[in-house]
Design a protein around this motif. Structure first.
Motif, PDB file in Angstrom:
ATOM      1  N   PRO A 202     -60.982  11.094  43.577  1.00 36.10           N
ATOM      2  CA  PRO A 202     -59.673  11.043  42.928  1.00 36.10           C
ATOM      3  C   PRO A 202     -59.580   9.930  41.886  1.00 36.10           C
ATOM      4  O   PRO A 202     -60.270   8.915  41.966  1.00 36.10           O
ATOM      5  CB  PRO A 202     -58.730  10.760  44.101  1.00 36.10           C
ATOM      6  N   HIS A 203     -58.726  10.141  40.898  1.00 39.78           N
ATOM      7  CA  HIS A 203     -58.474   9.070  39.918  1.00 39.78           C
ATOM      8  C   HIS A 203     -57.064   9.207  39.352  1.00 39.78           C
ATOM      9  O   HIS A 203     -56.530  10.318  39.209  1.00 39.78           O
ATOM     10  CB  HIS A 203     -59.496   9.105  38.774  1.00 39.78           C
ATOM     11  N   ARG A 204     -56.491   8.081  39.052  1.00 33.69           N
ATOM     12  CA  ARG A 204     -55.177   8.084  38.414  1.00 33.69           C
ATOM     13  C   ARG A 204     -55.324   8.363  36.916  1.00 33.69           C
ATOM     14  O   ARG A 204     -56.265   7.893  36.280  1.00 33.69           O
ATOM     15  CB  ARG A 204     -54.500   6.727  38.608  1.00 33.69           C
ATOM     16  N   LEU A 205     -54.388   9.130  36.394  1.00 29.10           N
ATOM     17  CA  LEU A 205     -54.281   9.334  34.963  1.00 29.10           C
ATOM     18  C   LEU A 205     -52.932   8.745  34.565  1.00 29.10           C
ATOM     19  O   LEU A 205     -51.877   9.297  34.874  1.00 29.10           O
ATOM     20  CB  LEU A 205     -54.374  10.821  34.609  1.00 29.10           C
ATOM     21  N   PHE A 206     -52.985   7.593  33.899  1.00 29.68           N
ATOM     22  CA  PHE A 206     -51.779   6.804  33.672  1.00 29.68           C
ATOM     23  C   PHE A 206     -50.917   7.370  32.539  1.00 29.68           C
ATOM     24  O   PHE A 206     -51.423   7.918  31.556  1.00 29.68           O
ATOM     25  CB  PHE A 206     -52.148   5.357  33.354  1.00 29.68           C
ATOM     26  N   LYS A 207     -49.628   7.210  32.698  1.00 27.33           N
ATOM     27  CA  LYS A 207     -48.674   7.513  31.633  1.00 27.33           C
ATOM     28  C   LYS A 207     -48.625   6.290  30.716  1.00 27.33           C
ATOM     29  O   LYS A 207     -48.089   5.245  31.074  1.00 27.33           O
ATOM     30  CB  LYS A 207     -47.298   7.799  32.234  1.00 27.33           C
ATOM     31  N   LEU A 208     -49.204   6.404  29.532  1.00 25.72           N
ATOM     32  CA  LEU A 208     -49.377   5.273  28.627  1.00 25.72           C
ATOM     33  C   LEU A 208     -48.296   5.266  27.545  1.00 25.72           C
ATOM     34  O   LEU A 208     -47.609   6.272  27.332  1.00 25.72           O
ATOM     35  CB  LEU A 208     -50.764   5.334  27.990  1.00 25.72           C
ATOM     36  N   PRO A 209     -48.157   4.146  26.824  1.00 24.50           N
ATOM     37  CA  PRO A 209     -47.145   4.090  25.752  1.00 24.50           C
ATOM     38  C   PRO A 209     -47.418   5.066  24.613  1.00 24.50           C
ATOM     39  O   PRO A 209     -46.519   5.414  23.859  1.00 24.50           O
ATOM     40  CB  PRO A 209     -47.258   2.639  25.250  1.00 24.50           C
ATOM     41  N   VAL A 210     -48.689   5.481  24.470  1.00 25.70           N
ATOM     42  CA  VAL A 210     -49.062   6.450  23.437  1.00 25.70           C
ATOM     43  C   VAL A 210     -49.822   7.592  24.103  1.00 25.70           C
ATOM     44  O   VAL A 210     -50.384   7.430  25.182  1.00 25.70           O
ATOM     45  CB  VAL A 210     -49.935   5.798  22.337  1.00 25.70           C
TER      46      VAL A 210
ATOM     47  N   GLU B  21     -43.858  13.104  36.729  1.00 29.38           N
ATOM     48  CA  GLU B  21     -43.180  12.079  37.530  1.00 29.38           C
ATOM     49  C   GLU B  21     -41.929  12.622  38.221  1.00 29.38           C
ATOM     50  O   GLU B  21     -41.402  11.984  39.150  1.00 29.38           O
ATOM     51  CB  GLU B  21     -42.821  10.869  36.659  1.00 29.38           C
ATOM     52  N   HIS B  22     -41.450  13.785  37.787  1.00 30.45           N
ATOM     53  CA  HIS B  22     -40.253  14.363  38.411  1.00 30.45           C
ATOM     54  C   HIS B  22     -40.599  15.326  39.548  1.00 30.45           C
ATOM     55  O   HIS B  22     -39.701  15.798  40.251  1.00 30.45           O
ATOM     56  CB  HIS B  22     -39.425  15.102  37.354  1.00 30.45           C
ATOM     57  N   GLN B  23     -41.885  15.613  39.720  1.00 33.63           N
ATOM     58  CA  GLN B  23     -42.296  16.602  40.731  1.00 33.63           C
ATOM     59  C   GLN B  23     -42.498  15.986  42.112  1.00 33.63           C
ATOM     60  O   GLN B  23     -42.477  16.684  43.122  1.00 33.63           O
ATOM     61  CB  GLN B  23     -43.598  17.282  40.287  1.00 33.63           C
ATOM     62  N   HIS B  24     -42.754  14.659  42.162  1.00 34.51           N
ATOM     63  CA  HIS B  24     -42.938  13.939  43.427  1.00 34.51           C
ATOM     64  C   HIS B  24     -44.002  14.578  44.309  1.00 34.51           C
ATOM     65  O   HIS B  24     -43.829  14.775  45.516  1.00 34.51           O
ATOM     66  CB  HIS B  24     -41.609  13.845  44.195  1.00 34.51           C
ATOM     67  N   ARG B  25     -45.129  14.889  43.668  1.00 34.25           N
ATOM     68  CA  ARG B  25     -46.233  15.487  44.409  1.00 34.25           C
ATOM     69  C   ARG B  25     -47.043  14.419  45.125  1.00 34.25           C
ATOM     70  O   ARG B  25     -47.067  13.250  44.714  1.00 34.25           O
ATOM     71  CB  ARG B  25     -47.150  16.274  43.467  1.00 34.25           C
ATOM     72  N   GLN B  26     -47.732  14.838  46.171  1.00 33.29           N
ATOM     73  CA  GLN B  26     -48.574  13.938  46.949  1.00 33.29           C
ATOM     74  C   GLN B  26     -49.610  13.277  46.039  1.00 33.29           C
ATOM     75  O   GLN B  26     -50.321  13.931  45.287  1.00 33.29           O
ATOM     76  CB  GLN B  26     -49.269  14.742  48.051  1.00 33.29           C
ATOM     77  N   GLY B  27     -49.694  11.947  46.086  1.00 31.06           N
ATOM     78  CA  GLY B  27     -50.660  11.199  45.285  1.00 31.06           C
ATOM     79  C   GLY B  27     -50.101  10.650  43.992  1.00 31.06           C
ATOM     80  O   GLY B  27     -50.659   9.709  43.419  1.00 31.06           O
ATOM     81  N   ASP B  28     -49.000  11.224  43.490  1.00 29.09           N
ATOM     82  CA  ASP B  28     -48.440  10.778  42.211  1.00 29.09           C
ATOM     83  C   ASP B  28     -47.497   9.597  42.397  1.00 29.09           C
ATOM     84  O   ASP B  28     -46.928   9.386  43.473  1.00 29.09           O
ATOM     85  CB  ASP B  28     -47.675  11.917  41.536  1.00 29.09           C
ATOM     86  N   THR B  29     -47.334   8.824  41.337  1.00 36.92           N
ATOM     87  CA  THR B  29     -46.307   7.786  41.267  1.00 36.92           C
ATOM     88  C   THR B  29     -45.519   8.022  39.979  1.00 36.92           C
ATOM     89  O   THR B  29     -45.838   8.929  39.210  1.00 36.92           O
ATOM     90  CB  THR B  29     -46.922   6.380  41.237  1.00 36.92           C
ATOM     91  N   HIS B  30     -44.534   7.187  39.716  1.00 40.20           N
ATOM     92  CA  HIS B  30     -43.754   7.372  38.486  1.00 40.20           C
ATOM     93  C   HIS B  30     -44.552   7.004  37.247  1.00 40.20           C
ATOM     94  O   HIS B  30     -44.201   7.398  36.137  1.00 40.20           O
ATOM     95  CB  HIS B  30     -42.463   6.538  38.541  1.00 40.20           C
ATOM     96  N   TYR B  31     -45.656   6.254  37.427  1.00 40.98           N
ATOM     97  CA  TYR B  31     -46.411   5.781  36.264  1.00 40.98           C
ATOM     98  C   TYR B  31     -47.800   6.412  36.128  1.00 40.98           C
ATOM     99  O   TYR B  31     -48.491   6.162  35.138  1.00 40.98           O
ATOM    100  CB  TYR B  31     -46.555   4.259  36.320  1.00 40.98           C
TER     101      TYR B  31
END
Length: 564
Positions: free
Chosen positions: A424-432, A443-453
């Motif tokens: 597994p790996h995070r794919l970050f929500k970046l400024p660009v 971030e609105h789906q609240h799926r297992q493993g996700d965070t708001h960022y």
């Protein structure tokens, strides 16, 4: 036929190439392994010599080498010389993609001297390294200090430059992201010869975000500052067998590291390391690791397993024993755990040396393993190289975590390859918006493993000969890869560019986002100096005329259609 039924295929007529591949192990034992061992030893001596120098001396040599690169770039005549690329030989790259772009006329810049660790800054918790520093070299330096890169790719040979410009992952990526996400600054030589330091919050922030996945097509990377983390001497590893259908295995993998209450940032609920191995359509083993002190590991009753010894069973086969004996726990020395897949190259070693996993070979010749990938490529010849592209798969599918089960079913149906690696790996929500980016609105789906960022993704690693090939049936490797790439595009997933690709330019920019990359290429003068990332990744030979035409058209058809 059910969704998991595989198609019936006719038998394939064997050729002389099949014979050469079957008995290639002779060449590997007589030539590749001895030369690999000698090469590794010489590289090790070079690393030792480098470590004997002070950081000040290494920095002085670095500055001198950067000046040479700048001077070389300024010698280029844009009207007469080809596009810029490194002087590294095509077969040296670890990736399986053919480095065919160097067959066109090009202007070489030698970066071979950039293989030093420039500084380990314990106060800032930063390692400043040159691009040819590899994972084995840096872990050998940092682990005795109880420090490590936040993400240490498993194979010793993988270099910092390749992991940044391309793609890098490890079992800690569910916390820290991909290798490039742990970089805090890049030192880059731009097309005009200027040397800049790019960070996420300085004037070169656009360049900072565009470098990952760019394949060295924006400038020449000459140093990187990478995040360090504190570690302990051992990894406490838990092996958990999971049985059921492929969707059940996928859920067992997700549950091993992603709390169902979405408390993904809680270190009490989330392990330090995670990986899964799927051995068949009905069986897999999930491994979770936590750093442990020497005192804990050596407590009475705890089992220590030094997996790095040459005579030890290959790691993937050792993990497979959990299917018979059930869940178990052991302690592995941290550096040996980091490089657990090096000796057998995951499970590719079984194809290279069919008897390489046998006890007698491990005891007698295991110390020669692994064969150096670049030497395997250098000795295979055109016919065998083409055979591997058609009859062998080395691909990584980066898919959203909640689609792992679907990806496993697709691989089973179209390729029938086992084992399959899950990381597994995070794919970050970046400024660009960068070349790879999470699904809009995740971030609105609240799926297992996700965070708001960050959205949680998984590398579904598909490495081996497909089932039809092993059974002697017809298999169209190019068509299978094309189908895989379309599946990835349709499921907001990504294909690392080290692998063989069948993507057209239009589809390449459907998979990846071109916006920031093209903006940075124009802004910093890379157009006309460095080859575009698609063309560098494109399968097949490139003539100078093709390169020039591609550069002229780089803002036209594909990008307009991708935006449409």
């Amino acid at each position: 036929m059910s969704d998991l039924d595989v198609p019936l295929r006719p038998k394939r007529k064997k050729t002389i190439v099949d014979f050469l591949v079957k008995f290639r192990w002779i060449l590997v034992i007589l030539v590749v392994l001895p030369f690999s061992t000698a090469y590794y030893f010489l590289i090790y001596l070079g690393d030792v010599r480098s470590e004997m120098k002070s950081y000040k001396q290494r920095q002085k040599e670095h500055d001198e080498n950067v000046k040479k690169v700048v001077k070389r770039l300024k010698q280029r005549n844009a009207k007469k010389d080809g596009l810029v690329c490194t002087a590294r030989k095509p077969w040296v790259a670890v990736g399986m993609r053919n480095v065919d772009y160097k067959r066109a006329r090009h202007f070489e810049v030698d970066l071979s001297a950039f293989r030093n660790i420039l500084e380990i800054d314990k106060e800032r918790m930063i390692a400043r390294v040159e691009p040819l520093v590899n994972m084995g070299q840096i872990s050998r330096t940092t682990v005795p200090m109880n420090l490590s890169l936040a993400v240490v790719a498993e194979l010793d040979d993988l270099t910092v430059g390749g992991l940044i410009n391309g793609y890098g992952i490890e079992g800690s990526s569910h916390i820290y992201g991909l290798f490039s996400d742990t970089v805090v600054a890049y030192e880059i030589v731009l097309a005009d010869g200027s040397v800049v330091r790019a960070t996420k919050d300085n004037e070169y922030s656009d360049l900072f975000y565009a470098i990952p996945w760019s394949q060295g097509t924006l400038g020449l990377l000459v140093a990187a500052e990478i995040k360090l983390i504190p570690i302990k001497e051992y990894m406490k590893l838990t092996y958990t067998p999971v049985k059921g259908n492929l969707q059940d295995l996928a859920q067992g993998y997700i549950d091993s590291f992603a709390p169902k209450d979405c408390d993904q940032d809680n270190p009490e609920k989330v392990p330090d390391f995670v990986e899964g191995m799927i051995y068949s359509p009905t069986e897999g083993v999930m491994m979770t690791g936590r750093y442990a002190s020497k005192e804990e590991a050596k407590k009475k009753g705890n089992k220590i397993n030094s997996v790095g010894w040459w005579f030890k069973p290959w790691f993937y086969q050792h993990a497979q024993t959990a299917l018979k004996k059930g869940e178990f726990v052991e302690y592995i020395p941290t550096r040996e755990y980091y490089h657990r897949h090096t000796r057998c190259l995951y499970w590719e070693g079984k194809l290279i040396l069919p008897f390489g996993d046998q006890w007698w070979f491990r005891f007698l010749m295991g110390w020669l393993m692994p064969p150096k990938v670049s030497l395997l490529k250098a000795t295979q010849g055109e016919a065998i190289r083409n055979y591997y592209h058609e009859m062998h798969v080395i691909q990584d599918m980066l898919v959203p975590l909640y689609k792992v089960g679907d990806a496993l079913e697709w691989v089973h149906r179209e390729m029938e390859i086992y084992p399959i690696w899950l990381c597994p790996h995070r794919l970050f929500k970046l400024p660009v918006k960068t070349m790879v980016y999470p699904e809009p609105g995740f971030e609105h789906q609240h799926r297992q493993g996700d965070t708001h960022y960050a959205q949680m993704y998984t590398d579904v690693g598909v490495y081996y000969a497909p089932g039809p090939v092993l059974r002697g049936e017809v298999f169209d490797g190019a068509e299978a890869v094309r189908k895989m790439e379309q599946w990835l595009i349709e499921n907001h997933s990504f294909q690392p560019q080290y692998a063989v690709s069948e993507l057209s330019e239009k589809d390449f920019w459907r998979m990846f986002d071109a916006g920031l990359y093209e903006h940075v290429r124009r802004k910093y003068g890379a157009v006309g100096t460095f080859m575009s990332v698609y063309y560098k990744s494109k399968k097949g030979r490139k003539t100078e005329k093709e390169v020039q035409e591609a550069e002229q058209a780089h803002l036209e058809t594909a990008y307009a259609e991708a935006d449409g």
